[in-house]
Scaffold this motif. Structure first.
Motif, PDB file in Angstrom:
ATOM      1  N   HIS A   1       0.661  -1.278  -0.044  1.00 42.26           N
ATOM      2  CA  HIS A   1      -0.260  -0.118  -0.062  1.00 42.26           C
ATOM      3  C   HIS A   1       0.909   1.359   0.010  1.00 42.26           C
ATOM      4  N   TRP A   2       1.670   1.284   1.019  1.00 48.61           N
ATOM      5  CA  TRP A   2       2.517   2.621   1.132  1.00 48.61           C
ATOM      6  C   TRP A   2       3.409   3.173  -0.279  1.00 48.61           C
ATOM      7  N   ALA A   3       3.811   1.835  -0.754  1.00 47.32           N
ATOM      8  CA  ALA A   3       4.573   1.851  -1.977  1.00 47.32           C
ATOM      9  C   ALA A   3       3.701   2.246  -3.354  1.00 47.32           C
ATOM     10  N   THR A   4       2.423   1.928  -3.337  1.00 47.07           N
ATOM     11  CA  THR A   4       2.109   1.936  -4.499  1.00 47.07           C
ATOM     12  C   THR A   4       0.530   2.723  -4.635  1.00 47.07           C
ATOM     13  N   GLN A   5       0.401   3.486  -3.468  1.00 50.03           N
ATOM     14  CA  GLN A   5      -0.697   4.438  -3.556  1.00 50.03           C
ATOM     15  C   GLN A   5      -0.491   5.440  -4.601  1.00 50.03           C
ATOM     16  N   PRO A   6      -1.497   6.167  -5.066  1.00 52.36           N
ATOM     17  CA  PRO A   6      -1.432   7.210  -5.998  1.00 52.36           C
ATOM     18  C   PRO A   6      -0.523   8.344  -5.465  1.00 52.36           C
ATOM     19  N   LEU A   7      -0.728   9.081  -4.638  1.00 51.93           N
ATOM     20  CA  LEU A   7      -0.018  10.152  -4.063  1.00 51.93           C
ATOM     21  C   LEU A   7       0.522  10.183  -2.399  1.00 51.93           C
ATOM     22  N   PRO A   8       1.656   9.191  -2.524  1.00 44.48           N
ATOM     23  CA  PRO A   8       1.918   9.101  -1.019  1.00 44.48           C
ATOM     24  C   PRO A   8       2.777  10.301  -0.439  1.00 44.48           C
TER      25      PRO A   8
ATOM     26  N   ARG B   1     -22.269   5.066  26.639  1.00 42.65           N
ATOM     27  CA  ARG B   1     -21.725   6.234  26.001  1.00 42.65           C
ATOM     28  C   ARG B   1     -20.134   6.046  25.960  1.00 42.65           C
ATOM     29  N   ALA B   2     -19.547   5.486  27.015  1.00 38.38           N
ATOM     30  CA  ALA B   2     -18.056   5.375  27.173  1.00 38.38           C
ATOM     31  C   ALA B   2     -17.630   4.445  25.882  1.00 38.38           C
ATOM     32  N   CYS B   3     -18.512   3.268  25.661  1.00 37.13           N
ATOM     33  CA  CYS B   3     -18.175   2.472  24.509  1.00 37.13           C
ATOM     34  C   CYS B   3     -17.909   3.381  23.204  1.00 37.13           C
ATOM     35  N   ARG B   4     -19.056   4.119  22.983  1.00 34.85           N
ATOM     36  CA  ARG B   4     -18.991   4.823  21.953  1.00 34.85           C
ATOM     37  C   ARG B   4     -17.942   5.933  21.629  1.00 34.85           C
ATOM     38  N   HIS B   5     -17.435   6.497  22.831  1.00 38.63           N
ATOM     39  CA  HIS B   5     -16.431   7.327  22.832  1.00 38.63           C
ATOM     40  C   HIS B   5     -14.917   6.576  22.672  1.00 38.63           C
ATOM     41  N   VAL B   6     -14.856   5.286  23.014  1.00 42.36           N
ATOM     42  CA  VAL B   6     -13.770   4.465  22.683  1.00 42.36           C
ATOM     43  C   VAL B   6     -13.836   4.292  21.234  1.00 42.36           C
ATOM     44  N   GLY B   7     -14.866   3.758  20.528  1.00 42.38           N
ATOM     45  CA  GLY B   7     -15.103   3.359  19.328  1.00 42.38           C
ATOM     46  C   GLY B   7     -14.896   4.615  18.541  1.00 42.38           C
ATOM     47  N   ALA B   8     -15.287   5.778  18.695  1.00 44.45           N
ATOM     48  CA  ALA B   8     -15.145   6.827  17.914  1.00 44.45           C
ATOM     49  C   ALA B   8     -13.625   7.125  17.793  1.00 44.45           C
ATOM     50  N   THR B   9     -13.177   7.344  19.100  1.00 46.91           N
ATOM     51  CA  THR B   9     -11.644   7.628  19.223  1.00 46.91           C
ATOM     52  C   THR B   9     -10.737   6.753  18.293  1.00 46.91           C
ATOM     53  N   ALA B  10     -10.834   5.500  18.369  1.00 48.73           N
ATOM     54  CA  ALA B  10     -10.428   4.345  17.544  1.00 48.73           C
ATOM     55  C   ALA B  10     -10.556   4.841  16.052  1.00 48.73           C
ATOM     56  N   GLN B  11     -11.525   4.996  15.677  1.00 47.02           N
ATOM     57  CA  GLN B  11     -11.985   5.267  14.044  1.00 47.02           C
ATOM     58  C   GLN B  11     -11.057   6.536  13.931  1.00 47.02           C
ATOM     59  N   ILE B  12     -11.004   7.777  14.700  1.00 42.97           N
ATOM     60  CA  ILE B  12     -10.506   8.777  14.487  1.00 42.97           C
ATOM     61  C   ILE B  12      -8.975   8.416  14.467  1.00 42.97           C
ATOM     62  N   VAL B  13      -8.225   7.921  15.295  1.00 41.13           N
ATOM     63  CA  VAL B  13      -6.874   7.634  15.150  1.00 41.13           C
ATOM     64  C   VAL B  13      -6.560   6.833  13.839  1.00 41.13           C
ATOM     65  N   LEU B  14      -7.689   6.100  13.534  1.00 42.40           N
ATOM     66  CA  LEU B  14      -7.214   5.050  12.174  1.00 42.40           C
ATOM     67  C   LEU B  14      -7.233   6.040  11.013  1.00 42.40           C
ATOM     68  N   GLN B  15      -8.182   6.957  10.988  1.00 40.33           N
ATOM     69  CA  GLN B  15      -8.406   8.058   9.881  1.00 40.33           C
ATOM     70  C   GLN B  15      -7.208   8.873   9.780  1.00 40.33           C
TER      71      GLN B  15
ATOM     72  N   ILE C   1      -4.201   7.116   8.178  1.00 42.75           N
ATOM     73  CA  ILE C   1      -4.533   6.946   6.910  1.00 42.75           C
ATOM     74  C   ILE C   1      -4.373   8.384   6.177  1.00 42.75           C
ATOM     75  N   ALA C   2      -4.688   9.464   6.943  1.00 40.05           N
ATOM     76  CA  ALA C   2      -4.488  10.646   6.156  1.00 40.05           C
ATOM     77  C   ALA C   2      -3.012  11.126   6.091  1.00 40.05           C
ATOM     78  N   ALA C   3      -2.420  10.574   7.178  1.00 38.97           N
ATOM     79  CA  ALA C   3      -1.121  11.070   7.552  1.00 38.97           C
ATOM     80  C   ALA C   3      -0.040  10.168   6.550  1.00 38.97           C
ATOM     81  N   THR C   4      -0.483   9.074   6.082  1.00 35.19           N
ATOM     82  CA  THR C   4       0.437   8.376   5.194  1.00 35.19           C
ATOM     83  C   THR C   4       0.084   8.227   3.757  1.00 35.19           C
TER      84      THR C   4
ATOM     85  N   PHE D   1     -10.892  12.973   0.059  1.00 35.75           N
ATOM     86  CA  PHE D   1     -11.590  11.802   0.891  1.00 35.75           C
ATOM     87  C   PHE D   1     -10.684  12.102   2.198  1.00 35.75           C
ATOM     88  N   ASN D   2      -9.842  12.389   2.316  1.00 33.69           N
ATOM     89  CA  ASN D   2      -8.942  12.737   3.794  1.00 33.69           C
ATOM     90  C   ASN D   2     -10.132  13.472   4.796  1.00 33.69           C
ATOM     91  N   LEU D   3     -10.909  14.374   4.135  1.00 37.11           N
ATOM     92  CA  LEU D   3     -11.896  15.064   5.089  1.00 37.11           C
ATOM     93  C   LEU D   3     -12.852  14.268   5.516  1.00 37.11           C
TER      94      LEU D   3
END
Length: 186
Positions: A112-119, A158-172, A175-178, A184-186
């Motif tokens: 992925h990191w070597a073949t994506q369009p605009l690394p 609510r605490a579970c939803r916060h953990v889930g949202a935080t994990a998804q934000i970290v993932l995104q 992805i945006a950093a690399t 699409f990054n927005l």
């Protein structure tokens, strides 16, 4: 169509209290008409996501509520949560169902990191200076967050939803950093 959409978007931003429900309905209608006419060219996952999100904006608009200081209706918030859940779950499911051996063998980041369009420069460092074990862990975490981890987004606590949202934000953010995926990054 585009002039009408731009005018409606301008009015939605300038309208008091964050927008007028009718303006959001107009924006949704304009994009729906473009989607219908665009057929093959506008039938991607993000186009449908824009339509679904635009439709939900009508219910989240302050003027659609009796008092602009009142919170959005709970059903609208839950619909947004379900939309995020669906998006992330489908993103994970597509990786598994594709039959691609790189996802099944946890080697997708080797390519992925070597073949994506605009690394980004960080992608070059990530590809060059991470071990195979770290890359496999990254793929496994991605599949875990986009698979069973999405259940946290719709958990009853609510605490579970916060953990889930935080994990998804970290993932995104990772992805945006690399990878430069433009809007699409927005």
């Amino acid at each position: 169509g585009s002039v009408l959409s731009a005018t409606a978007a301008f009015l939605a931003v300038l309208a008091p209290a964050g927008g007028v429900a009718l303006v959001w309905v107009a924006l949704f209608g304009c994009y729906l008409s473009l989607f219908a006419v665009g057929q093959t060219f506008l039938s991607f996952q993000w186009d449908i996501l824009l339509l679904e999100t635009g439709f939900l904006c009508v219910f989240l608009c302050p003027t659609a509520r009796p008092c602009s200081k009142s919170p959005p209706p709970p059903h609208a918030i839950w619909l947004l949560r379900l939309l995020a859940f669906k998006l992330m779950l489908m993103s994970g499911a597509v990786k598994i169902q594709s039959g691609c051996p790189t996802w099944h063998q946890l080697t997708a980041l080797d390519y992925h990191w070597a073949t994506q369009p605009l690394p980004t420069p960080l992608a070059w460092f990530a590809r060059r200076y991470t071990s195979s074990a770290v890359r496999k862990l990254g793929v496994a975490l991605t599949l875990a967050l986009e698979g069973p981890g999405t259940l946290l987004l719709i958990a009853p606590f609510r605490a579970c939803r916060h953990v889930g949202a935080t994990a998804q934000i970290v993932l995104q953010v990772a992805i945006a950093a690399t990878g430069n995926y433009t809007f699409f990054n927005l």
